[in-house]
Scaffold this active site. Structure first.
Site, PDB file in Angstrom:
ATOM      1  N   ARG A   1      29.638 -16.732  -1.041  1.00  0.00           N
ATOM      2  CA  ARG A   1      28.839 -15.368  -1.502  1.00  0.00           C
ATOM      3  C   ARG A   1      28.953 -14.386  -0.416  1.00  0.00           C
ATOM      4  O   ARG A   1      28.799 -13.277  -0.723  1.00  0.00           O
ATOM      5  CB  ARG A   1      27.185 -15.692  -1.826  1.00  0.00           C
ATOM      6  CG  ARG A   1      26.541 -14.408  -2.285  1.00  0.00           C
ATOM      7  CD  ARG A   1      25.274 -14.805  -2.768  1.00  0.00           C
ATOM      8  NE  ARG A   1      24.550 -13.381  -3.398  1.00  0.00           N
ATOM      9  CZ  ARG A   1      23.436 -13.582  -4.246  1.00  0.00           C
ATOM     10  NH1 ARG A   1      23.125 -14.501  -4.846  1.00  0.00           N
ATOM     11  NH2 ARG A   1      23.031 -12.368  -4.537  1.00  0.00           N
TER      12      ARG A   1
ATOM     13  N   HIS B   1      30.776  -4.628   4.633  1.00  0.00           N
ATOM     14  CA  HIS B   1      29.491  -4.580   5.291  1.00  0.00           C
ATOM     15  C   HIS B   1      29.010  -4.539   6.634  1.00  0.00           C
ATOM     16  O   HIS B   1      28.108  -3.884   6.985  1.00  0.00           O
ATOM     17  CB  HIS B   1      28.487  -5.574   3.977  1.00  0.00           C
ATOM     18  CG  HIS B   1      28.232  -4.930   2.940  1.00  0.00           C
ATOM     19  ND1 HIS B   1      29.281  -5.124   1.946  1.00  0.00           N
ATOM     20  CD2 HIS B   1      27.300  -4.561   2.018  1.00  0.00           C
ATOM     21  CE1 HIS B   1      28.880  -4.663   0.731  1.00  0.00           C
ATOM     22  NE2 HIS B   1      27.606  -4.410   0.801  1.00  0.00           N
TER      23      HIS B   1
ATOM     24  N   GLU C   1      31.108  -0.247  -4.319  1.00  0.00           N
ATOM     25  CA  GLU C   1      31.035  -1.735  -4.625  1.00  0.00           C
ATOM     26  C   GLU C   1      31.932  -2.090  -5.786  1.00  0.00           C
ATOM     27  O   GLU C   1      32.403  -3.315  -5.755  1.00  0.00           O
ATOM     28  CB  GLU C   1      29.745  -1.963  -4.990  1.00  0.00           C
ATOM     29  CG  GLU C   1      28.559  -1.414  -3.865  1.00  0.00           C
ATOM     30  CD  GLU C   1      28.243  -2.556  -2.964  1.00  0.00           C
ATOM     31  OE1 GLU C   1      28.908  -3.711  -3.070  1.00  0.00           O
ATOM     32  OE2 GLU C   1      27.669  -2.253  -1.955  1.00  0.00           O
TER      33      GLU C   1
ATOM     34  N   ARG D   1       3.239 -16.960  -8.138  1.00  0.00           N
ATOM     35  CA  ARG D   1       4.293 -17.677  -7.500  1.00  0.00           C
ATOM     36  C   ARG D   1       5.541 -17.725  -8.446  1.00  0.00           C
ATOM     37  O   ARG D   1       6.431 -18.584  -8.612  1.00  0.00           O
ATOM     38  CB  ARG D   1       3.753 -19.314  -7.725  1.00  0.00           C
ATOM     39  CG  ARG D   1       2.600 -19.585  -6.702  1.00  0.00           C
ATOM     40  CD  ARG D   1       2.705 -20.881  -6.192  1.00  0.00           C
ATOM     41  NE  ARG D   1       1.649 -21.087  -5.261  1.00  0.00           N
ATOM     42  CZ  ARG D   1       0.486 -21.488  -5.526  1.00  0.00           C
ATOM     43  NH1 ARG D   1       0.062 -21.513  -6.766  1.00  0.00           N
ATOM     44  NH2 ARG D   1      -0.551 -21.404  -4.553  1.00  0.00           N
TER      45      ARG D   1
ATOM     46  N   GLU E   1      24.162 -18.133  -0.828  1.00  0.00           N
ATOM     47  CA  GLU E   1      24.878 -17.794   0.246  1.00  0.00           C
ATOM     48  C   GLU E   1      25.143 -18.726   1.494  1.00  0.00           C
ATOM     49  O   GLU E   1      24.745 -18.215   2.628  1.00  0.00           O
ATOM     50  CB  GLU E   1      24.459 -16.289   1.123  1.00  0.00           C
ATOM     51  CG  GLU E   1      25.636 -15.526   1.604  1.00  0.00           C
ATOM     52  CD  GLU E   1      25.205 -14.162   1.726  1.00  0.00           C
ATOM     53  OE1 GLU E   1      24.792 -13.444   1.031  1.00  0.00           O
ATOM     54  OE2 GLU E   1      25.552 -13.684   2.809  1.00  0.00           O
TER      55      GLU E   1
ATOM     56  N   LYS F   1      31.138 -11.082  -9.703  1.00  0.00           N
ATOM     57  CA  LYS F   1      29.832 -11.166  -8.925  1.00  0.00           C
ATOM     58  C   LYS F   1      29.141 -12.619  -9.544  1.00  0.00           C
ATOM     59  O   LYS F   1      28.669 -13.415  -8.881  1.00  0.00           O
ATOM     60  CB  LYS F   1      28.915 -10.193  -9.061  1.00  0.00           C
ATOM     61  CG  LYS F   1      27.538 -10.536  -8.340  1.00  0.00           C
ATOM     62  CD  LYS F   1      26.929  -9.441  -7.580  1.00  0.00           C
ATOM     63  CE  LYS F   1      25.887  -9.799  -6.494  1.00  0.00           C
ATOM     64  NZ  LYS F   1      24.930  -9.085  -5.895  1.00  0.00           N
TER      65      LYS F   1
ATOM     66  N   LYS G   1      19.111 -11.720  -5.485  1.00  0.00           N
ATOM     67  CA  LYS G   1      18.590 -10.948  -4.046  1.00  0.00           C
ATOM     68  C   LYS G   1      17.454  -9.900  -4.257  1.00  0.00           C
ATOM     69  O   LYS G   1      17.803  -9.088  -5.021  1.00  0.00           O
ATOM     70  CB  LYS G   1      19.758 -10.693  -3.329  1.00  0.00           C
ATOM     71  CG  LYS G   1      20.494 -11.761  -2.485  1.00  0.00           C
ATOM     72  CD  LYS G   1      21.307 -10.982  -1.602  1.00  0.00           C
ATOM     73  CE  LYS G   1      22.404 -12.151  -0.906  1.00  0.00           C
ATOM     74  NZ  LYS G   1      23.476 -11.528   0.060  1.00  0.00           N
TER      75      LYS G   1
ATOM     76  N   HIS H   1      24.768   4.189   1.339  1.00  0.00           N
ATOM     77  CA  HIS H   1      25.315   2.517   1.307  1.00  0.00           C
ATOM     78  C   HIS H   1      26.544   2.394   0.638  1.00  0.00           C
ATOM     79  O   HIS H   1      27.610   1.809   1.480  1.00  0.00           O
ATOM     80  CB  HIS H   1      24.273   1.568   0.822  1.00  0.00           C
ATOM     81  CG  HIS H   1      24.613   0.292   1.005  1.00  0.00           C
ATOM     82  ND1 HIS H   1      24.772  -0.497   2.192  1.00  0.00           N
ATOM     83  CD2 HIS H   1      25.137  -0.640  -0.055  1.00  0.00           C
ATOM     84  CE1 HIS H   1      25.262  -1.515   1.801  1.00  0.00           C
ATOM     85  NE2 HIS H   1      25.300  -1.782   0.687  1.00  0.00           N
TER      86      HIS H   1
ATOM     87  N   HIS I   1      26.878  -1.836   8.056  1.00  0.00           N
ATOM     88  CA  HIS I   1      25.569  -1.861   8.397  1.00  0.00           C
ATOM     89  C   HIS I   1      25.519  -1.005   9.929  1.00  0.00           C
ATOM     90  O   HIS I   1      24.622  -0.201  10.084  1.00  0.00           O
ATOM     91  CB  HIS I   1      25.155  -3.238   8.615  1.00  0.00           C
ATOM     92  CG  HIS I   1      24.896  -3.692   7.039  1.00  0.00           C
ATOM     93  ND1 HIS I   1      25.003  -5.241   7.074  1.00  0.00           N
ATOM     94  CD2 HIS I   1      24.496  -3.237   5.951  1.00  0.00           C
ATOM     95  CE1 HIS I   1      24.867  -5.320   5.621  1.00  0.00           C
ATOM     96  NE2 HIS I   1      24.301  -4.233   4.933  1.00  0.00           N
TER      97      HIS I   1
ATOM     98  N   ASN J   1      30.141  -9.354   1.022  1.00  0.00           N
ATOM     99  CA  ASN J   1      29.784  -8.457   2.197  1.00  0.00           C
ATOM    100  C   ASN J   1      31.079  -7.951   2.830  1.00  0.00           C
ATOM    101  O   ASN J   1      30.750  -7.430   3.774  1.00  0.00           O
ATOM    102  CB  ASN J   1      28.988  -9.315   3.175  1.00  0.00           C
ATOM    103  CG  ASN J   1      27.858  -9.701   2.706  1.00  0.00           C
ATOM    104  OD1 ASN J   1      27.014  -9.121   2.013  1.00  0.00           O
ATOM    105  ND2 ASN J   1      27.184 -11.017   3.287  1.00  0.00           N
TER     106      ASN J   1
HETATM  107  N1  GLY Z   1      24.846  -7.758  -2.600  1.00  0.00           N
HETATM  108  C1  GLY Z   1      25.475  -8.913  -1.946  1.00  0.00           C
HETATM  109  C2  GLY Z   1      24.805 -10.228  -2.666  1.00  0.00           C
HETATM  110  O1  GLY Z   1      24.308 -10.042  -3.717  1.00  0.00           O
HETATM  111  O2  GLY Z   1      25.235 -11.106  -2.084  1.00  0.00           O
END
Ligand code: GLY
Length: 370
Positions: free
Chosen positions: A242, A249, A186, A122, A238, A228, A144, A267, A253, A246
């Site tokens: 957040r 993106h 990025e 956990r 998000e 960031k 993430k 990417h 995508h 993107n």
């Molecule tokens: N790579 C996008 C984020 O971390 O929200």
């Protein structure tokens, strides 16, 4: 010399340390997190061959015993089978709740190992030691974690913040030019989404960054991580801001899907092309000055990056198909495609109100090279 960016998330707060030679100091930097002098490291074969000995020696110098698992490099490793393998290996290593797992590698290793750490007992703590530019400025920060499913990329995962991130800019020397520049997609994104001065600095220092000048790299990585961290602290899961991360993106995508997630388009390359398209769309909608898209494209070209759809080798499907692929993005909310657009360089915002015919027009022109 190193810089430290604090990610102020209360009881989940942590530092991102950025500098050269951090791998050799990893033992001393990780030691304060340990209850017992033992860690496990998960890496991939390529990264392990280049950096694992140095990391092990640094841990050993502090009397920290280290056992390592190395996986096959590549996106295909971010899957259920490898997750099971990592989790079972961690259990076989008798990793306890208070132990620390180290993820040594790029985005694939960071995401997979972070997720394994999130579900093991956990949740056990993990340290990110990102070895690609993309992982240093984006995926290692913000918590993430996850794997891909046959249904799509990153569809299975959890928010699980690392306990520490060590971004050693010296290790970026081992990246191929293509991987390095993909990561730069990025970096430039941060200037575009929220810091016009940083974008201008990148324009001025393009040659130094491309030449991997240490001081220039340290600044570029630190500023990216600061941005960031600021966004993640405002919106960890998000619900709002957040999504600005993107930028580029939604287009990216669709292009990744159209090119089969193959080596035709990495990417970060898709992010750069996607940012150029997002600025083109913003300009056509009268949101940002007309010169912004050309200024961005000029900078990407100066960096030697893929900038236009014609830079992607092989066939690209029609504008209609690309728009359809955008509609399959996991960020679609209530059926509306969510775009990150801009009122200018450094002024991005989130919107779901973009006329599809305008997107089709931008894609159609991009496909015909106009
Ligand atoms: N790579 C996008 C984020 O971390 O929200």
């Amino acid at each position: 010399m190193s810089a430290k960016v604090h990610v102020a998330l209360g009881e989940r707060a942590y530092d991102v340390v950025i500098g050269e030679g951090l791998l050799d100091r990893a033992g001393a930097l990780v030691a304060p997190l340990l209850r017992r002098r033992r860690v496990v490291v998960v890496s991939d074969e390529t990264v392990a061959a280049a950096h694992l000995d140095r990391l092990s020696a640094a841990l050993d110098a502090e009397g920290i015993v280290c056992h390592a698992l190395t996986l096959t490099p590549g996106e295909a490793t971010k899957c259920w089978r490898e997750l099971e393998r990592v989790v079972e290996w961690l259990l076989a290593q008798k990793v306890e709740r208070n132990d620390v797992v180290i993820a040594l590698g790029g985005g694939v290793i960071g995401d997979l190992v972070g997720f394994a750490a999130a579900v093991l007992r956990r949740g056990v703590r993990f340290v990110q030691v990102p070895t690609s530019l993309l992982a240093q400025v984006d995926s290692s920060v913000g918590g993430k974690t996850g794997i891909n499913s046959p249904a799509g990329k990153n569809l299975v995962g959890a928010f699980h913040q690392p306990a520490l991130v060590l971004a050693d800019i010296g290790v970026l020397d081992t990246l191929t030019e293509r991987d390095f520049l993909a990561g730069y997609g990025e970096v430039v994104k941060y200037g575009l989404l929220g810091d016009a001065d940083f974008f201008e600095w990148l324009e001025t220092n393009a040659a130094a960054v491309r030449g991997r000048d240490r001081a220039a790299l340290a600044h570029a990585v630190t500023r990216s991580v600061e941005m960031k961290a600021g966004i993640v602290v405002r919106d960890e899961t998000e619900q709002g801001d957040r999504a600005l991360l993107n930028l580029g993106h939604t287009f990216c995508h669709a292009l990744e899907s159209a090119t089969g997630y193959s080596s035709r388009l990495l990417h970060g390359e898709g992010v750069a092309i996607g940012c150029a398209l997002a600025f083109e769309l913003s300009s056509r909608l009268g949101l940002c000055p007309q010169e912004d898209p050309s200024r961005l494209r000029a900078h990407l070209k100066a960096m030697g990056m893929k900038t236009d759809l014609s830079d992607i080798p092989g066939e690209i499907p029609s504008a209609e198909t690309l728009l359809e692929l955008m509609g399959q993005d996991k960020k679609v909310v209530d059926g509306a495609i969510r775009f990150i657009l801009a009122r200018g360089i450094g002024q991005a915002f989130v919107t779901s109100e973009v006329p599809p015919e305008m997107v089709l027009a931008v894609l159609g022109d991009a496909l015909s090279g106009r």
